[in-house]
Design a protein around this motif. Structure first.
Motif, PDB file in Angstrom:
ATOM      1  N   ALA A  90       0.826  -1.207   0.000  1.00 54.90           N
ATOM      2  CA  ALA A  90       0.000   0.000   0.000  1.00 54.90           C
ATOM      3  C   ALA A  90       0.861   1.259   0.000  1.00 54.90           C
ATOM      4  N   GLY A  91       1.901   1.261   0.823  1.00 57.70           N
ATOM      5  CA  GLY A  91       2.768   2.429   0.899  1.00 57.70           C
ATOM      6  C   GLY A  91       3.488   2.703  -0.408  1.00 57.70           C
ATOM      7  N   THR A  92       3.972   1.656  -1.052  1.00 54.78           N
ATOM      8  CA  THR A  92       4.679   1.840  -2.326  1.00 54.78           C
ATOM      9  C   THR A  92       3.749   2.393  -3.397  1.00 54.78           C
ATOM     10  N   ILE A  93       2.527   1.875  -3.467  1.00 57.88           N
ATOM     11  CA  ILE A  93       1.554   2.359  -4.458  1.00 57.88           C
ATOM     12  C   ILE A  93       1.199   3.822  -4.198  1.00 57.88           C
ATOM     13  N   ILE A  94       0.898   4.154  -2.941  1.00 52.04           N
ATOM     14  CA  ILE A  94       0.540   5.530  -2.595  1.00 52.04           C
ATOM     15  C   ILE A  94       1.716   6.471  -2.861  1.00 52.04           C
ATOM     16  N   SER A  95       2.900   6.075  -2.440  1.00 50.25           N
ATOM     17  CA  SER A  95       4.079   6.925  -2.624  1.00 50.25           C
ATOM     18  C   SER A  95       4.384   7.145  -4.099  1.00 50.25           C
ATOM     19  N   MET A  96       4.295   6.085  -4.900  1.00 52.78           N
ATOM     20  CA  MET A  96       4.576   6.229  -6.326  1.00 52.78           C
ATOM     21  C   MET A  96       3.542   7.116  -7.001  1.00 52.78           C
ATOM     22  N   PHE A  97       2.275   6.990  -6.607  1.00 51.82           N
ATOM     23  CA  PHE A  97       1.223   7.811  -7.202  1.00 51.82           C
ATOM     24  C   PHE A  97       1.456   9.291  -6.899  1.00 51.82           C
ATOM     25  N   ILE A  98       1.717   9.607  -5.629  1.00 49.64           N
ATOM     26  CA  ILE A  98       1.947  11.002  -5.245  1.00 49.64           C
ATOM     27  C   ILE A  98       3.227  11.537  -5.878  1.00 49.64           C
TER      28      ILE A  98
END
Length: 291
Positions: free
Chosen positions: A84-92
């Protein structure tokens, strides 16, 4: 590449291969020692200080670590927060990097200055804790993700990579009626897979190794990620804490458990890295040199 058949060329090749071999051994031998030490019996661990190949194999350290179901829940927490953190971080990061890579964006230089400023100066531990508390994230998994959702270093690398994409592609897309989001998701991101893979690996390693955030923000031990739980297992094995449900299991040597803990916490990232390795060097080098 044309092979240099001169004496100097051959000598250079021999020295080069010798140095690379030595460096490779210096890198791999400590990890081999850790893996071997985690399978070593208590007698051999007491008799030897450095083990490469155990004379007698033992899985007592791993049996001790996996003797409770708590570790599987902690592993699930770490996997979930990492994904979840990797997806959110990459999106932002991708959204902000794309905006800053556009030379026609007003205030772009000011925003970049503020981004770089955060790499040199930051509020510190106590102000960050107060912000997390005021936002109601204490004792929630969001506290492991949102406070570190974006990295200035990763943002700069990705922004520089986006700037290397020919502007003609974006102009052609605009003529065809493509929006800014369409250009980002249909053109820029597919052309930036080396950089995306590199930054994703950076973020994934950061989230997988989450320790301090969990200690600060999570009050319930049932919500601990794998790194915190493994640390508690090492403390228990060292005889400094007897409050865990592992008390019923006779611990093997503390040194073996420490090595087994390193192996358990490292293997998941090692399993992911080969799938990203082909993009890793290219993405990091292009994003950091050009722009």
């Amino acid at each position: 590449m044309v092979e240099d058949k001169t004496l100097a060329g051959r000598m250079f090749g021999i020295i080069n291969y010798a140095l690379l071999t030595i460096i490779g051994l210096i890198t791999i031998i400590p990890f081999v020692h850790v893996v071997a030490g985690s399978f070593t019996t208590s007698a051999e661990m007491a008799a030897k200080k450095f083990v490469i190949i155990p004379t007698e194999w033992s899985i007592e350290a791993y049996r001790f670590i996996f003797s409770t179901n708590t570790i599987f829940k902690a592993m699930a927490v770490s996997i979930g927060t990492t994904l979840a953190g990797t997806i959110i971080s990459m999106f932002i990061t991708a959204l902000m990097a794309y905006g800053l890579s556009r030379r026609d964006v007003d205030g772009r230089k000011v925003i970049m200055f503020l981004v770089v400023f955060t790499m040199l100066f930051h509020g510190g531990l106590i102000p960050t804790f107060l912000v997390v508390k005021e936002l109601g994230m204490i004792d929630t998994y969001a506290s492991l993700i949102l406070p570190t959702a974006i990295s200035a270093f990763n943002l700069i690398i990705l922004k520089n990579f986006f700037q290397n994409i020919p502007e003609g592609l974006e102009e052609s897309a605009k003529i065809d009626g493509c929006s800014d989001f369409g250009i980002l998701f249909r053109i820029v991101l597919p052309l930036s897979m080396p950089a995306i893979a590199t930054i994703s690996l950076f973020y994934a390693v950061t989230y997988w190794n989450t320790y301090l955030s969990a200690i600060l923000y999570l009050n319930e031990s049932a919500k601990w990620p794998i790194q915190v739980l493994l640390r508690q297992i090492v403390v228990l094995a060292s005889g400094m804490d007897h409050s865990s449900d592992l008390d019923s299991v006779a611990p093997p040597p503390a040194q073996s458990i420490k090595m087994a803990v390193i192996v358990v916490s490292t293997i998941p990232i090692l399993c992911v890295y080969p799938f990203l390795q082909k993009h890793f060097a290219k993405g990091a080098m292009i994003g950091s040199i050009k722009g």
